[in-house]
Design an enzyme around this catalytic site. Structure first.
Site: not given
Length: 367
Positions: A75, A77, A107, A137-138, A166, A341
């Protein structure tokens, strides 16, 4: 007047490409610039790939007539930026290793960089390849670009095996746990707090449910040789309308993480039985898990290429979307998932290089 997308140079390798991708801000909902940049470099440097765009999701495929096909996805984003872009190079204070620090490094733009470098480099892979870079995705799963593209163009996602980039510390994390969220409601009766005996306090009634949750011991469930740790936890509590009113309702939001050996229906049945004395149990979010995906010969050769013992993925990831299509899938990418994150997100340069090398060797058939 449209703005030119930022230039990417995959020829510099996955480490430099990680820096370039991270410095294109792409918080969920604002992926257009990075999707434009990836599309531009694919069209310019990868004539061996057919490229399809769905919103800000890109699907690039080889059509070599190979016996088997592998899908590899990541992903684009990130979660919101917090004064952690542009990225910077550092030596990790604890390990002394070279790292790239900043939003998205873990991430999962290091994984995206590995994928993009290989997508352009591997003109004659040992298997046909479907490369996927997707948006949203987030955030809420109904916005997820991978899910949207699968619904819109299902024919593009047929594969024998899938890898999601991931962060996994450069080892293979098989499958993933399923996840369920439920709103558990307890009713009472309103009354003035000066005459509390006239009412029934819903918050007090909810205490029994919270005590049961606190006493619950999560199971560890072995699935195809990997150990998945389950969890059942209250994540939010709400009730009451004023400081002088006995509350007539209390809602406890519960998150259940369940092993991929359980179906979504079995998870729902478990939660409803666990809270059978509640007045309401409403399932507000549900996503099945994915089995480890390591039984196929393709997967076993990939394990040998990586050279580390696979472990279970405790969190939910989009491998579940591939599993739902009947495609075994694993997580594999550079970066510590525990730093995803975090404001001090950082990825070891050595993990980017080793992930790239293992994936390249496997896809080239040099095993």
């Amino acid at each position: 007047m449209s703005q030119e997308p930022p230039a990417l140079d995959p020829a510099l390798g996955p480490v430099s490409l990680t820096r370039q991708l991270c410095d294109i801000a792409s918080v969920s909902g604002d992926e257009r610039a990075i999707a434009d940049a990836v599309e531009a470099v694919l069209l310019e440097r990868a004539p061996h790939l057919s490229v399809v765009r769905d919103g800000d999701t890109l699907i690039a495929r080889t059509e070599l007539g190979r016996e088997r096909r592998v899908a590899i996805a990541g992903h684009l984003d990130t979660v919101p930026i917090n004064a952690n872009l542009p990225v910077r190079d550092e030596l990790d204070a604890e390990t002394g290793e070279a790292v790239i620090r900043g939003r998205g490094t873990v991430d999962m733009k290091a994984g995206v960089a590995v994928q993009l470098a290989l997508a352009i480099e591997l003109v004659e892979p040992a298997v046909d390849l479907t490369w996927i870079w997707y948006d949203h995705e987030e955030v809420s799963s109904d916005l997820n670009g991978l899910g949207r593209a699968q619904r819109n163009r299902p024919e593009l996602f047929a594969a024998d095996f899938a890898i999601l980039g991931e962060p996994s510390n450069g080892t293979i994390e098989g499958g993933c746990n399923g996840t369920l969220r439920a709103r558990v409601g307890v009713h009472g009766k309103r009354a003035h707090s000066a005459r509390s005996w006239k009412g029934v306090n819903a918050i007090h009634r909810a205490g029994a449910l919270l005590q049961r949750l606190a006493a619950y011991e999560a199971e560890t469930v072995e699935v195809d040789g990997l150990a998945y740790r389950e969890g059942l936890n209250a994540v939010r509590v709400g009730g009451g309308i004023a400081g002088n009113v006995i509350p007539d309702r209390c809602d406890v939001e519960v998150n259940y993480r369940f092993a991929p050996s359980k179906s979504a229906e079995e998870a729902v049945a478990f939660v409803r039985e666990f809270f059978s004395d509640a007045d309401e149990v409403e399932i507000v979010d549900l996503a099945p898990g994915a089995r480890p995906g390591l039984d196929a010969p393709l997967a076993q050769r990939f394990v040998r290429a990586v050279g580390q013992t696979p472990v279970a993925k405790f969190g939910w990831t989009d491998v579940s979307r591939f599993s739902a299509l009947g495609v075994p899938a694993v997580n594999f990418g550079p970066g510590d998932p525990q730093l995803a994150h975090a404001d001090d997100e950082r990825v070891p340069v050595a993990q980017i290089e080793s992930s790239y090398a293992a994936l390249r060797a496997w896809l080239s058939g040099d095993l």
